[in-house]
Write an enzyme that holds these catalytic residues in place. Structure first.
Site, PDB file in Angstrom:
ATOM      1  N   CYS A  99      -3.436  -0.064   0.625  1.00 43.85           N
ATOM      2  CA  CYS A  99      -2.247   0.185  -0.312  1.00 43.85           C
ATOM      3  C   CYS A  99      -1.157   1.279   0.277  1.00 43.85           C
ATOM      4  O   CYS A  99      -0.090   0.913   0.128  1.00 43.85           O
ATOM      5  CB  CYS A  99      -2.971   1.195  -1.468  1.00 43.85           C
ATOM      6  N   CYS A 196      -6.868   3.116  -5.955  1.00 39.88           N
ATOM      7  CA  CYS A 196      -5.267   3.271  -5.642  1.00 39.88           C
ATOM      8  C   CYS A 196      -4.522   2.346  -6.783  1.00 39.88           C
ATOM      9  O   CYS A 196      -4.621   0.954  -6.738  1.00 39.88           O
ATOM     10  CB  CYS A 196      -4.864   2.680  -4.265  1.00 39.88           C
TER      11      CYS A 196
END
Length: 358
Positions: A99, A196
């Site tokens: 991410c 995330c």
């Protein structure tokens, strides 16, 4: 014209204080809120709406403009698809690592540059410096308990060079004190701990929406069946909780741990005792290598490395390093080294990079 910094504002206290510090230093600060998950965006599972309201409240106190961007398509394509594929293959991925590399320091960076940014900034607890060749170097944060360099090891020079990390030398309590002192409305907001951009949720229920559940046997290394698992994707090496194995008649009372996954037979191998030999490894292999400096480290030098975020660094040396293959040997055995997670190398306080554990 003042230097423009686009700050990724999450709604949390860290990015808010980062924006405040940059404004105090005279930068032209623009806040950007990233929304990267659209599925089931409701109050039970996702706090995106409240996070954005917190961002607006912070921007009002700081006197900065804020805009929202939606990277949901990029997140699904670059991060979430990989996340699911790894679990389906029996590995345990770390979505935060990807991410950061694909969203926060790629999609967000590209968007910020399009907005005229000279730099981007985040609330990460890491530092930045330069090596003897003038290349950007990723450094540990002063607050060792909050250091997040492990999650940023896949950044390259183009991503790290324009990044600012205002919290590099601040301990977390001081960050919260600054937030209280200047009247930020999120000063006491708890840190996020979920996946995330997806948030906190029941992990098994979430995975089951995307991957079919496939129960099977739990066995000892000798093949004795001691229980049933609900699907290999739900378990990770070293896991103790949630196995549902009671004491075995005539056996040890030592706790059970996941030691291996046999994908061919859909079997979860479990052992008793934290220090069982099958949970210890001296050697670690990795692929999908990424080096922050753009060049691999000198294999003749000693380093330290960690195979999970909260782990203390351990001394190691490189035995194999070529193309996309890294093999390390640690001075002491490492516990529950998990395929799919990352092994990250350090030279003192400098994060060199690393790879995905095989």
């Amino acid at each position: 014209m003042s230097t423009r910094v686009v700050v990724g504002l999450s709604g949390g206290v860290d990015s808010a204080v980062a924006a405040y510090l940059l404004k105090q230093q005279g930068y032209d600060v623009l806040g950007v809120f990233m929304k990267n998950w659209d599925d089931d965006d409701n109050t039970e599972h996702c706090t995106a709406r409240q996070d954005f309201l917190d961002v607006l409240a912070v921007a009002d106190v700081l006197g900065i403009e804020v805009e929202a961007v939606n990277f949901a398509a990029e997140y699904k394509e670059r991060v979430f698809s990989y996340f699911l594929a790894e679990y389906q293959a029996g590995r345990t991925p770390n979505p935060d690592v990807l991410c950061n590399a694909e969203i926060k320091f790629k999609a967000f960076l590209d968007d910020a540059i399009a907005r005229g940014a000279d730099y981007i900034a985040t609330g990460h607890y890491v530092g930045k410096g330069h090596d003897t060749f003038g290349r950007a170097a990723l450094l540990r944060a002063r607050d060792a308990n909050k250091d997040q360099s492990y999650f940023l090891y896949r950044l390259n020079q183009a991503q790290l060079s324009p990044a600012l990390f205002p919290l590099a030398r601040l301990p977390k309590p001081e960050v919260r004190e600054i937030a209280r002192r200047i009247g930020l409305p999120n000063a006491a907001k708890k840190d996020s701990t979920g996946i995330c951009f997806i948030g906190e949720r029941n992990f098994r229920e979430f995975l089951e929406r995307y991957l079919p559940r496939d129960p099977g046997d739990m066995t000892t290394p000798e093949g004795r069946v001691v229980g049933q698992h609900q699907g290999l994707m739900y378990y990770t090496l070293g896991q103790r909780q949630g196995l549902g194995i009671g004491g075995q008649k005539g056996g040890s009372d030592a706790p059970w741990f996941v030691a291996a996954k046999d994908m061919a037979t859909n079997t979860l191998v479990v052992v008793q005792g934290h220090d069982h030999p099958l949970l210890q490894r001296f050697g670690v292999g990795a692929g999908q290598l990424s080096w922050i400096a753009g060049v691999a480290p000198d294999p003749e030098r000693p380093y330290t490395a960690k195979t999970r975020y909260r782990q203390t660094d351990a001394a190691c040396h490189i035995t194999t390093l070529y193309d996309d293959t890294l093999e390390l040997v640690f001075d002491a055995p490492q516990w529950a080294v998990t395929p799919g997670q990352s092994v990250v190398l350090y030279d003192g306080d400098v994060c060199l990079g690393g790879g995905i554990i095989c």
